[in-house]
Scaffold this motif. Sequence first.
Motif, mmCIF file in Angstrom:
data_model
loop_
_atom_site.group_PDB
_atom_site.id
_atom_site.type_symbol
_atom_site.label_atom_id
_atom_site.label_comp_id
_atom_site.label_asym_id
_atom_site.label_seq_id
_atom_site.Cartn_x
_atom_site.Cartn_y
_atom_site.Cartn_z
ATOM 1 N N ILE A 276 0.863 -1.182 0.000
ATOM 2 C CA ILE A 276 0.000 0.000 0.000
ATOM 3 C C ILE A 276 0.891 1.219 0.000
ATOM 4 O O ILE A 276 1.647 1.456 0.942
ATOM 5 C CB ILE A 276 -0.932 0.022 1.231
ATOM 6 C CG1 ILE A 276 -1.789 -1.250 1.280
ATOM 7 C CG2 ILE A 276 -1.810 1.265 1.214
ATOM 8 C CD1 ILE A 276 -2.641 -1.355 2.523
ATOM 9 N N GLU A 277 0.837 2.003 -1.059
ATOM 10 C CA GLU A 277 1.707 3.158 -1.183
ATOM 11 C C GLU A 277 1.103 4.366 -0.484
ATOM 12 O O GLU A 277 -0.027 4.759 -0.755
ATOM 13 C CB GLU A 277 1.960 3.480 -2.651
ATOM 14 C CG GLU A 277 3.005 4.562 -2.865
ATOM 15 C CD GLU A 277 3.375 4.741 -4.320
ATOM 16 O OE1 GLU A 277 4.179 5.650 -4.604
ATOM 17 O OE2 GLU A 277 2.867 3.978 -5.158
ATOM 18 N N LYS A 278 1.859 4.930 0.461
ATOM 19 C CA LYS A 278 1.516 6.156 1.172
ATOM 20 C C LYS A 278 0.090 6.135 1.734
ATOM 21 O O LYS A 278 -0.774 6.905 1.340
ATOM 22 C CB LYS A 278 1.710 7.365 0.258
ATOM 23 C CG LYS A 278 3.150 7.537 -0.184
ATOM 24 C CD LYS A 278 3.342 8.758 -1.064
ATOM 25 C CE LYS A 278 4.800 8.898 -1.456
ATOM 26 N NZ LYS A 278 5.056 10.063 -2.333
ATOM 27 N N PRO A 279 -0.198 5.228 2.673
ATOM 28 C CA PRO A 279 -1.532 5.189 3.287
ATOM 29 C C PRO A 279 -1.773 6.422 4.138
ATOM 30 O O PRO A 279 -0.835 7.054 4.633
ATOM 31 C CB PRO A 279 -1.474 3.921 4.140
ATOM 32 C CG PRO A 279 -0.023 3.773 4.472
ATOM 33 C CD PRO A 279 0.725 4.259 3.266
ATOM 34 N N SER A 280 -3.032 6.749 4.321
ATOM 35 C CA SER A 280 -3.365 7.930 5.120
ATOM 36 C C SER A 280 -3.249 7.663 6.612
ATOM 37 O O SER A 280 -3.133 8.593 7.412
ATOM 38 C CB SER A 280 -4.800 8.385 4.798
ATOM 39 O OG SER A 280 -5.724 7.328 5.040
ATOM 40 N N ALA B 44 -2.564 -3.872 11.242
ATOM 41 C CA ALA B 44 -1.957 -5.027 11.896
ATOM 42 C C ALA B 44 -1.581 -6.065 10.838
ATOM 43 O O ALA B 44 -2.356 -6.335 9.917
ATOM 44 C CB ALA B 44 -2.928 -5.628 12.910
ATOM 45 N N GLY B 45 -0.405 -6.620 10.958
ATOM 46 C CA GLY B 45 0.068 -7.585 9.985
ATOM 47 C C GLY B 45 0.869 -6.984 8.854
ATOM 48 O O GLY B 45 1.371 -7.707 7.991
ATOM 49 N N ALA B 46 0.996 -5.658 8.834
ATOM 50 C CA ALA B 46 1.796 -4.976 7.813
ATOM 51 C C ALA B 46 2.867 -4.144 8.496
ATOM 52 O O ALA B 46 2.754 -3.787 9.671
ATOM 53 C CB ALA B 46 0.913 -4.095 6.937
ATOM 54 N N VAL B 47 3.921 -3.820 7.755
ATOM 55 C CA VAL B 47 5.034 -3.051 8.319
ATOM 56 C C VAL B 47 5.352 -1.871 7.413
ATOM 57 O O VAL B 47 5.104 -1.908 6.200
ATOM 58 C CB VAL B 47 6.297 -3.930 8.488
ATOM 59 C CG1 VAL B 47 6.039 -5.042 9.486
ATOM 60 C CG2 VAL B 47 6.769 -4.487 7.164
ATOM 61 N N PRO B 48 5.918 -0.794 7.983
ATOM 62 C CA PRO B 48 6.331 0.351 7.166
ATOM 63 C C PRO B 48 7.434 -0.059 6.191
ATOM 64 O O PRO B 48 8.355 -0.792 6.553
ATOM 65 C CB PRO B 48 6.838 1.359 8.199
ATOM 66 C CG PRO B 48 6.273 0.924 9.505
ATOM 67 C CD PRO B 48 6.144 -0.557 9.422
ATOM 68 N N PRO C 103 8.407 9.442 14.455
ATOM 69 C CA PRO C 103 7.803 9.288 13.127
ATOM 70 C C PRO C 103 8.549 10.064 12.044
ATOM 71 O O PRO C 103 8.648 9.603 10.909
ATOM 72 C CB PRO C 103 6.383 9.821 13.332
ATOM 73 C CG PRO C 103 6.096 9.563 14.775
ATOM 74 C CD PRO C 103 7.397 9.799 15.476
ATOM 75 N N GLU C 104 9.092 11.207 12.390
ATOM 76 C CA GLU C 104 9.845 11.991 11.419
ATOM 77 C C GLU C 104 11.091 11.235 10.961
ATOM 78 O O GLU C 104 11.477 11.301 9.786
ATOM 79 C CB GLU C 104 10.247 13.334 12.043
ATOM 80 C CG GLU C 104 11.168 14.196 11.194
ATOM 81 C CD GLU C 104 10.541 14.660 9.891
ATOM 82 O OE1 GLU C 104 11.300 15.044 8.983
ATOM 83 O OE2 GLU C 104 9.296 14.637 9.774
ATOM 84 N N ASP C 105 11.725 10.492 11.872
ATOM 85 C CA ASP C 105 12.907 9.718 11.500
ATOM 86 C C ASP C 105 12.580 8.643 10.474
ATOM 87 O O ASP C 105 13.426 8.266 9.665
ATOM 88 C CB ASP C 105 13.526 9.058 12.741
ATOM 89 C CG ASP C 105 14.097 10.074 13.717
ATOM 90 O OD1 ASP C 105 14.742 11.026 13.260
ATOM 91 O OD2 ASP C 105 13.885 9.904 14.931
ATOM 92 N N GLY C 106 11.344 8.144 10.495
ATOM 93 C CA GLY C 106 10.951 7.072 9.591
ATOM 94 C C GLY C 106 10.156 7.525 8.387
ATOM 95 O O GLY C 106 9.459 6.715 7.765
ATOM 96 N N LYS C 107 10.273 8.787 8.016
ATOM 97 C CA LYS C 107 9.443 9.322 6.926
ATOM 98 C C LYS C 107 9.729 8.668 5.577
ATOM 99 O O LYS C 107 8.864 8.671 4.690
ATOM 100 C CB LYS C 107 9.618 10.826 6.829
ATOM 101 C CG LYS C 107 11.015 11.290 6.472
ATOM 102 C CD LYS C 107 11.116 12.805 6.451
ATOM 103 C CE LYS C 107 12.528 13.276 6.101
ATOM 104 N NZ LYS C 107 12.619 14.771 6.095
ATOM 105 N N LEU C 108 10.907 8.107 5.401
ATOM 106 C CA LEU C 108 11.222 7.420 4.150
ATOM 107 C C LEU C 108 10.361 6.175 3.980
ATOM 108 O O LEU C 108 10.040 5.777 2.855
ATOM 109 C CB LEU C 108 12.705 7.039 4.131
ATOM 110 C CG LEU C 108 13.252 6.395 2.861
ATOM 111 C CD1 LEU C 108 13.198 7.380 1.700
ATOM 112 C CD2 LEU C 108 14.688 5.922 3.067
ATOM 113 N N TYR C 109 9.949 5.567 5.105
ATOM 114 C CA TYR C 109 9.165 4.330 5.077
ATOM 115 C C TYR C 109 7.686 4.687 5.127
ATOM 116 O O TYR C 109 6.974 4.415 6.092
ATOM 117 C CB TYR C 109 9.583 3.435 6.239
ATOM 118 C CG TYR C 109 11.076 3.191 6.226
ATOM 119 C CD1 TYR C 109 11.624 2.138 5.515
ATOM 120 C CD2 TYR C 109 11.954 4.066 6.886
ATOM 121 C CE1 TYR C 109 12.992 1.940 5.466
ATOM 122 C CE2 TYR C 109 13.330 3.872 6.840
ATOM 123 C CZ TYR C 109 13.836 2.808 6.122
ATOM 124 O OH TYR C 109 15.202 2.622 6.057
ATOM 125 N N ALA C 110 7.227 5.288 4.036
ATOM 126 C CA ALA C 110 5.910 5.913 4.009
ATOM 127 C C ALA C 110 4.828 4.995 3.470
ATOM 128 O O ALA C 110 3.659 5.388 3.414
ATOM 129 C CB ALA C 110 5.966 7.188 3.165
#
Length: 309
Positions: free
Chosen positions: A162-166, A171-175, A197-204
């Motif tokens: 799922i690309e760039k979810p809102s 559950a069951g999915a990872v960034p 969350p800002e540190d992980g912004k690449l994993y969107a």
Amino acid sequence: MTALAAFSIATSSLANANDLVLKDSLEGPDFTDAGGLYYKENYEQSAGTFEFQQDVMRNGKGALKLTIRPICPTSKDGCSERAEIWERPELRVPYDQGVWYGFAVKFADPIPQDDHRYLIAQWKREIDPGAEGDFSPFLALRLRKGKLFATVETNYVAQGAIEKPSEPCDAGAVPVWLRPDTNQMRALVATDTAWTPEDGKLYASCTSAIQVIDHGNKLPAPNSGWIDFAVYTKPGPDGSGHIELYANGKPIVTIKGHIGHADQGLGPNQYFKFGPYRAANAGEWTLYYDDFRRSPHCKDVLVGAPCNF
């Protein structure tokens, strides 16, 4: 007969290198035959130095100091700086088999605080000469803005992506960082307590092709002293992959599903290397390492926790 010759004969008599138990206390004066490690010589590795020293140690009489300095010219795009210790090629484990690794690491001051590419350990698949593509490590321990985190890489899997979810991943999915242009995707699987969350912004984006079981423990902070890692790795690009990550005897995460790469031109073995690795940058960066071990058996590697499989 030298110790190295005897070790080579013993190795050749085994069904494969996965049967070996390797250990090196990293006290010097050189890498031991029983550990099977070496410092690889090439241009990027010329940025590094290694020293068996006795001022900073976790156990025994000493530990390995690895330092990198700037060497890359500004005109050389993609140049990296490394001081990595490798497994000897003849001792590498087949890609479809599981193996345990252990090592301890201590960050020297200053700990880099910038937003840059820093790795302290990585697990990869062999790449045949001439193979097309630049394949990232299927498991890597990384640093960003002075914070420790871990990633898992695999081939791009469209199903369950799922690309760039809102909203945050179900559950069951990872960034995940989806990279279909290189047939890869990188999942964020573990972080330290300072991660935001800002540190992980690449994993969107999100993926259900990789499952992460969180055991309720975060990665230790880089400034917390010696960190002892125990890691089980069994790649499985077809969805059969399995990783266990422990730090200081505590279970951090279990990762299952699509792990690693299955492209043409890749070799039959996985391999591990540790040490400071960064994209070209200014200043020096130093890490200390101690107590390397590798075994097909958990009990030889995991310290301070029960082996559950």
